[in-house]
Design a protein around this motif. Structure first.
Motif, PDB file in Angstrom:
ATOM      1  N   UNK A   1      24.677  38.723  29.733  1.00 52.63           N
ATOM      2  CA  UNK A   1      24.794  37.340  30.342  1.00 52.63           C
ATOM      3  C   UNK A   1      26.108  37.014  29.877  1.00 52.63           C
ATOM      4  N   UNK A   2      26.802  37.223  29.089  1.00 53.24           N
ATOM      5  CA  UNK A   2      28.120  36.811  28.632  1.00 53.24           C
ATOM      6  C   UNK A   2      29.085  37.255  29.535  1.00 53.24           C
ATOM      7  N   UNK A   3      28.940  38.487  29.807  1.00 51.89           N
ATOM      8  CA  UNK A   3      29.987  38.942  30.622  1.00 51.89           C
ATOM      9  C   UNK A   3      29.935  38.378  32.184  1.00 51.89           C
ATOM     10  N   UNK A   4      28.769  38.061  32.566  1.00 51.18           N
ATOM     11  CA  UNK A   4      28.500  37.422  34.121  1.00 51.18           C
ATOM     12  C   UNK A   4      29.049  36.005  33.741  1.00 51.18           C
ATOM     13  N   UNK A   5      28.754  35.239  32.670  1.00 52.30           N
ATOM     14  CA  UNK A   5      29.050  33.860  32.740  1.00 52.30           C
ATOM     15  C   UNK A   5      30.631  33.658  32.428  1.00 52.30           C
ATOM     16  N   UNK A   6      31.372  34.583  31.626  1.00 50.99           N
ATOM     17  CA  UNK A   6      32.677  34.426  31.401  1.00 50.99           C
ATOM     18  C   UNK A   6      33.909  35.325  31.994  1.00 50.99           C
ATOM     19  N   UNK A   7      33.053  36.306  32.956  1.00 51.38           N
ATOM     20  CA  UNK A   7      33.949  37.117  33.565  1.00 51.38           C
ATOM     21  C   UNK A   7      34.876  38.354  33.036  1.00 51.38           C
ATOM     22  N   UNK A   8      33.890  39.042  32.086  1.00 55.09           N
ATOM     23  CA  UNK A   8      34.677  39.987  31.587  1.00 55.09           C
ATOM     24  C   UNK A   8      33.601  41.257  31.698  1.00 55.09           C
TER      25      UNK A   8
ATOM     26  N   UNK B   1      43.285  39.094  19.313  1.00 59.03           N
ATOM     27  CA  UNK B   1      42.246  39.032  20.162  1.00 59.03           C
ATOM     28  C   UNK B   1      41.294  40.228  19.893  1.00 59.03           C
ATOM     29  N   UNK B   2      41.811  41.450  19.316  1.00 59.66           N
ATOM     30  CA  UNK B   2      41.184  42.637  19.104  1.00 59.66           C
ATOM     31  C   UNK B   2      40.001  42.592  18.143  1.00 59.66           C
ATOM     32  N   UNK B   3      40.610  41.722  17.075  1.00 58.26           N
ATOM     33  CA  UNK B   3      39.664  41.560  15.923  1.00 58.26           C
ATOM     34  C   UNK B   3      38.613  40.536  16.265  1.00 58.26           C
ATOM     35  N   UNK B   4      39.042  39.331  17.053  1.00 55.09           N
ATOM     36  CA  UNK B   4      37.941  38.473  17.740  1.00 55.09           C
ATOM     37  C   UNK B   4      36.943  39.194  18.415  1.00 55.09           C
ATOM     38  N   UNK B   5      37.512  40.221  19.268  1.00 56.49           N
ATOM     39  CA  UNK B   5      36.616  41.073  20.254  1.00 56.49           C
ATOM     40  C   UNK B   5      35.260  41.665  19.449  1.00 56.49           C
ATOM     41  N   UNK B   6      35.953  42.134  18.154  1.00 57.50           N
ATOM     42  CA  UNK B   6      34.983  42.813  17.320  1.00 57.50           C
ATOM     43  C   UNK B   6      33.894  41.825  16.789  1.00 57.50           C
ATOM     44  N   UNK B   7      34.486  40.828  16.288  1.00 58.17           N
ATOM     45  CA  UNK B   7      33.703  39.694  15.639  1.00 58.17           C
ATOM     46  C   UNK B   7      32.529  39.257  16.806  1.00 58.17           C
ATOM     47  N   UNK B   8      32.915  39.122  18.169  1.00 55.74           N
ATOM     48  CA  UNK B   8      32.116  38.869  19.128  1.00 55.74           C
ATOM     49  C   UNK B   8      30.989  39.657  19.284  1.00 55.74           C
ATOM     50  N   UNK B   9      31.220  41.078  19.201  1.00 56.10           N
ATOM     51  CA  UNK B   9      30.459  41.863  18.974  1.00 56.10           C
ATOM     52  C   UNK B   9      29.267  41.686  17.919  1.00 56.10           C
ATOM     53  N   UNK B  10      29.785  41.357  16.694  1.00 56.23           N
ATOM     54  CA  UNK B  10      28.836  41.136  15.513  1.00 56.23           C
ATOM     55  C   UNK B  10      28.133  39.734  15.799  1.00 56.23           C
ATOM     56  N   UNK B  11      28.777  38.811  16.622  1.00 62.09           N
ATOM     57  CA  UNK B  11      27.975  37.674  16.626  1.00 62.09           C
ATOM     58  C   UNK B  11      26.689  37.897  17.628  1.00 62.09           C
ATOM     59  N   UNK B  12      27.071  38.723  18.637  1.00 63.03           N
ATOM     60  CA  UNK B  12      26.119  39.020  19.623  1.00 63.03           C
ATOM     61  C   UNK B  12      24.924  39.735  19.092  1.00 63.03           C
ATOM     62  N   UNK B  13      25.309  40.664  18.225  1.00 63.02           N
ATOM     63  CA  UNK B  13      24.220  41.606  17.261  1.00 63.02           C
ATOM     64  C   UNK B  13      23.349  40.567  16.644  1.00 63.02           C
ATOM     65  N   UNK B  14      23.842  39.346  15.776  1.00 64.29           N
ATOM     66  CA  UNK B  14      23.182  38.781  15.269  1.00 64.29           C
ATOM     67  C   UNK B  14      22.361  37.551  16.087  1.00 64.29           C
ATOM     68  N   UNK B  15      22.813  37.361  16.989  1.00 66.15           N
ATOM     69  CA  UNK B  15      21.977  36.475  17.664  1.00 66.15           C
ATOM     70  C   UNK B  15      20.898  37.274  18.545  1.00 66.15           C
ATOM     71  N   UNK B  16      21.037  38.291  18.786  1.00 61.08           N
ATOM     72  CA  UNK B  16      20.142  39.252  19.729  1.00 61.08           C
ATOM     73  C   UNK B  16      19.272  39.404  18.588  1.00 61.08           C
ATOM     74  N   UNK B  17      19.221  39.792  17.314  1.00 66.24           N
ATOM     75  CA  UNK B  17      18.118  40.117  16.231  1.00 66.24           C
ATOM     76  C   UNK B  17      17.517  38.645  16.257  1.00 66.24           C
TER      77      UNK B  17
ATOM     78  N   UNK C   1      39.292  45.287  31.690  1.00 72.24           N
ATOM     79  CA  UNK C   1      38.393  43.994  31.886  1.00 72.24           C
ATOM     80  C   UNK C   1      37.876  43.368  30.745  1.00 72.24           C
ATOM     81  N   UNK C   2      38.551  43.744  29.774  1.00 71.98           N
ATOM     82  CA  UNK C   2      37.923  43.144  28.499  1.00 71.98           C
ATOM     83  C   UNK C   2      38.581  41.588  28.446  1.00 71.98           C
ATOM     84  N   UNK C   3      37.699  40.899  27.659  1.00 75.97           N
ATOM     85  CA  UNK C   3      38.204  39.354  27.696  1.00 75.97           C
ATOM     86  C   UNK C   3      39.497  38.837  27.087  1.00 75.97           C
ATOM     87  N   UNK C   4      39.970  38.055  27.462  1.00 79.51           N
ATOM     88  CA  UNK C   4      41.202  37.176  26.826  1.00 79.51           C
ATOM     89  C   UNK C   4      40.677  36.625  25.618  1.00 79.51           C
ATOM     90  N   UNK C   5      41.622  36.084  24.722  1.00 83.46           N
ATOM     91  CA  UNK C   5      41.199  35.511  23.551  1.00 83.46           C
ATOM     92  C   UNK C   5      40.480  34.031  24.021  1.00 83.46           C
TER      93      UNK C   5
END
Length: 137
Positions: free
Chosen positions: A47-54, A19-35, A61-65
């Motif tokens: 928005x993701x934090x509010x929707x998914x509770x992390x 999950x820690x690697x997936x967490x890093x990849x989520x950051x990169x997905x967010x970066x790409x989406x934001x751009x 409070x980091x997210x689960x897998x």
């Protein structure tokens, strides 16, 4: 393949056993989406934090897998919708140009282009965030 697609694919691959690697990849997905959408990285993550509770700011409070996967799937779905709309707007503009209309008639496409150009999103990757933080200080 876009950086979003490759990061999303890797996120799905790592989520089950790291999950820690997936967490890093989520950051990169967010970066790409934001751009792509012209939003800020922080706004997309909020928005993701509010929707998914992390929460990113509090480690406990980091997210689960499962939450990471749901957030990534949501981003992928939103990205697909955005791209479909964006491509439709581009096709409409091409038809207008072909018909001889040289000034833009579609404010939505112009707004999207402006947001993308106005937002300065450096591609920072894994070490770039550290460099940016040091430049800000």
């Amino acid at each position: 393949m876009s950086s979003f697609n490759s990061c999303y694919r890797e996120l799905k691959r790592f989520a089950a056993f790291s999950p820690s690697h997936a967490w890093i990849y989520l950051h990169w997905c967010v970066e790409s989406y934001a751009r792509l959408t012209g939003q800020t990285f922080t706004a997309v993550f909020a928005e993701l934090e509010e929707m998914f509770g992390f929460q990113r700011e509090i480690k406990r409070n980091w997210p689960s897998a499962e939450q990471i996967l749901k957030a990534a799937d949501y981003l992928n779905q939103e990205r697909t919708i955005f791209l479909e709309n964006y491509n439709r707007l581009i096709a409409e503009r091409k038809k207008q140009k072909k018909a001889g209309v040289r000034h833009p008639l579609n404010d939505e496409l112009e707004l999207i282009a402006h947001k993308q150009q106005a937002a300065i999103f450096p591609e920072v990757g894994i070490w770039g965030w550290k460099k940016l933080r040091e430049e800000v200080k």
